[in-house]
Each structure stands twice: as C-alpha cells, then as structure tokens.
Design a protein around this motif. Structure first.
Motif, PDB file in Angstrom:
ATOM      1  N   GLU A  31      47.047  44.057  41.812  1.00 51.14           N
ATOM      2  CA  GLU A  31      46.431  42.735  41.884  1.00 51.14           C
ATOM      3  C   GLU A  31      47.273  41.694  41.161  1.00 51.14           C
ATOM      4  N   VAL A  32      47.336  40.511  41.748  1.00 48.09           N
ATOM      5  CA  VAL A  32      47.927  39.334  41.119  1.00 48.09           C
ATOM      6  C   VAL A  32      46.875  38.233  41.233  1.00 48.09           C
ATOM      7  N   TRP A  33      46.558  37.619  40.085  1.00 44.39           N
ATOM      8  CA  TRP A  33      45.579  36.533  40.039  1.00 44.39           C
ATOM      9  C   TRP A  33      46.247  35.309  39.474  1.00 44.39           C
ATOM     10  N   ALA A  34      45.820  34.136  39.938  1.00 43.63           N
ATOM     11  CA  ALA A  34      46.384  32.878  39.451  1.00 43.63           C
ATOM     12  C   ALA A  34      45.284  31.845  39.318  1.00 43.63           C
ATOM     13  N   ILE A  35      45.586  30.839  38.529  1.00 40.09           N
ATOM     14  CA  ILE A  35      44.722  29.676  38.387  1.00 40.09           C
ATOM     15  C   ILE A  35      45.549  28.462  38.773  1.00 40.09           C
ATOM     16  N   GLY A  36      45.015  27.652  39.692  1.00 39.14           N
ATOM     17  CA  GLY A  36      45.680  26.425  40.103  1.00 39.14           C
ATOM     18  C   GLY A  36      46.558  26.590  41.324  1.00 39.14           C
ATOM     19  N   THR A  37      46.769  25.462  41.996  1.00 37.13           N
ATOM     20  CA  THR A  37      47.686  25.394  43.138  1.00 37.13           C
ATOM     21  C   THR A  37      48.498  24.121  42.992  1.00 37.13           C
ATOM     22  N   PRO A  38      49.751  24.225  42.596  1.00 34.98           N
ATOM     23  CA  PRO A  38      50.494  25.444  42.281  1.00 34.98           C
ATOM     24  C   PRO A  38      49.938  26.099  41.021  1.00 34.98           C
ATOM     25  N   PRO A  39      50.258  27.382  40.831  1.00 36.42           N
ATOM     26  CA  PRO A  39      49.676  28.108  39.703  1.00 36.42           C
ATOM     27  C   PRO A  39      50.129  27.570  38.347  1.00 36.42           C
ATOM     28  N   VAL A  40      49.144  27.494  37.421  1.00 35.95           N
ATOM     29  CA  VAL A  40      49.428  27.099  36.044  1.00 35.95           C
ATOM     30  C   VAL A  40      49.140  28.253  35.092  1.00 35.95           C
ATOM     31  N   ALA A  41      48.618  29.349  35.623  1.00 37.23           N
ATOM     32  CA  ALA A  41      48.363  30.547  34.835  1.00 37.23           C
ATOM     33  C   ALA A  41      48.309  31.730  35.793  1.00 37.23           C
ATOM     34  N   CYS A  42      48.705  32.904  35.299  1.00 38.18           N
ATOM     35  CA  CYS A  42      48.627  34.088  36.145  1.00 38.18           C
ATOM     36  C   CYS A  42      48.520  35.346  35.301  1.00 38.18           C
ATOM     37  N   ILE A  43      48.131  36.423  35.981  1.00 34.69           N
ATOM     38  CA  ILE A  43      48.019  37.742  35.360  1.00 34.69           C
ATOM     39  C   ILE A  43      48.240  38.792  36.447  1.00 34.69           C
ATOM     40  N   PHE A  44      48.933  39.859  36.104  1.00 34.13           N
ATOM     41  CA  PHE A  44      49.120  40.995  36.997  1.00 34.13           C
ATOM     42  C   PHE A  44      48.235  42.113  36.462  1.00 34.13           C
ATOM     43  N   LEU A  45      47.511  42.804  37.338  1.00 31.24           N
ATOM     44  CA  LEU A  45      46.633  43.899  36.947  1.00 31.24           C
ATOM     45  C   LEU A  45      47.010  45.156  37.718  1.00 31.24           C
ATOM     46  N   THR A  46      47.107  46.273  36.990  1.00 27.42           N
ATOM     47  CA  THR A  46      47.475  47.550  37.603  1.00 27.42           C
ATOM     48  C   THR A  46      46.539  48.640  37.092  1.00 27.42           C
ATOM     49  N   PRO A  47      45.756  49.245  37.967  1.00 26.53           N
ATOM     50  CA  PRO A  47      44.902  50.353  37.531  1.00 26.53           C
ATOM     51  C   PRO A  47      45.751  51.556  37.123  1.00 26.53           C
ATOM     52  N   ARG A  48      45.385  52.144  35.993  1.00 22.39           N
ATOM     53  CA  ARG A  48      45.982  53.392  35.523  1.00 22.39           C
ATOM     54  C   ARG A  48      44.855  54.401  35.385  1.00 22.39           C
TER      55      ARG A  48
END
Length: 156
Positions: A52-69
């Motif tokens: 998963e990749v999540w962002a805030i804003g268009t264009p993005p001003v914040a983001c986070i990558f999520l990986t299930p382990r």
C-alpha cells in the motif's frame, strides 16, 4: 485533508519528488546512503501493487508506504512536506497505519530509522513506539538502523 490510497493510474513521479525533496537533508548525514537514491516512480507503483501507498493532497504533501509482515504492519517512507508540517498530517498517516494493521489482523506497527536521525528517534518515542533492535547494513560493523515497534490496542 484526508489520506487516499494511491492506485493505478497515479502520478507516481509526484510521490517520488516529494520523497526526494524531504529526504535530501540525509545526504552526507547517514551512512550508507538512503535506498531512496535507487527508488523510481515505477518502484513506487510496484510497491502500491504489492502492498500500500497512501498520500495526502494532490499533488501529495505527505505519504506513507505500508507493508504487511508476519506479525506487524511495516511503515516505510513516511514524510510530510516542510510546507505542511505541524498540521497533524504525520499523525493522520500513523492513525491510518494503525487502522490498516487492525484491518489486516496485525497487532503492531514497525518501522526503521537510521541511527544518525536523532529527531526521528524522539518523534517515534513520543508516538508510543519502543526501540526493539539495532541492526547493521551489509558491510558495516556497527549499527546503522534502529527498529521501533508499537503494539496496538484492539478496537473495542
């Protein structure tokens, strides 16, 4: 602004630009250099397809990558543009990560940061994370990364 999951088609280059701009201060500070130097827009798209990749804003001003382990949701590439800091965006993204972990049946969040990034250490401790390990990148005889973990309370 609320986070949105980045799905294809998406302007992956805009996320890469945000990451490069906000991680640039690490150049010359951390050793070995950040893996961000090898990241491409296609690499981000690939991560979004597999995790998963999540962002805030268009264009993005914040983001986070999520990986299930196996037993935790791994957080990577968390960043907020300097122009949008102190507005609670990182807190929103961390809350999203906790929600996603619970939805996936995972009871913890986990992340790594570099030994040299003392401000990151303080931030993660303030968010309720605890240090669980120090590890070395290949070829190093000293710790280069710190692993942090946060146990999640189950939803009522």
């Amino acid at each position: 602004m609320t986070p949105h999951q980045c799905l294809a088609p998406y302007d992956w280059a805009s996320i890469l630009g945000l990451l490069r701009a906000e991680f640039a201060y690490m150049d010359g500070l951390i050793d070995p250099p950040s893996s961000l130097h090898r990241l491409t827009a296609e690499g981000i798209a690939d991560h979004a397809r597999k995790a998963e990749v999540w962002a805030i804003g268009t264009p993005p001003v914040a983001c986070i990558f999520l990986t299930p382990r196996a037993d935790a949701l791994y957080i990577g590439k968390l960043t907020v543009a300097a122009s949008h800091r102190r507005q609670g965006l990182a807190t929103q993204l961390m809350a999203l990560a906790a929600d996603r972990a619970r939805a996936l049946g995972l009871a913890a969040l986990e992340l790594e940061t570099r030994v040299e990034l003392a401000d990151n250490h303080a931030t993660y401790l303030a968010m309720g994370f605890t240090e669980t390990a120090r590890t070395a990148h290949p070829g190093f005889d000293r710790p280069t990364s710190v692993t942090y973990r946060k146990r999640l309370a189950p939803l009522p």
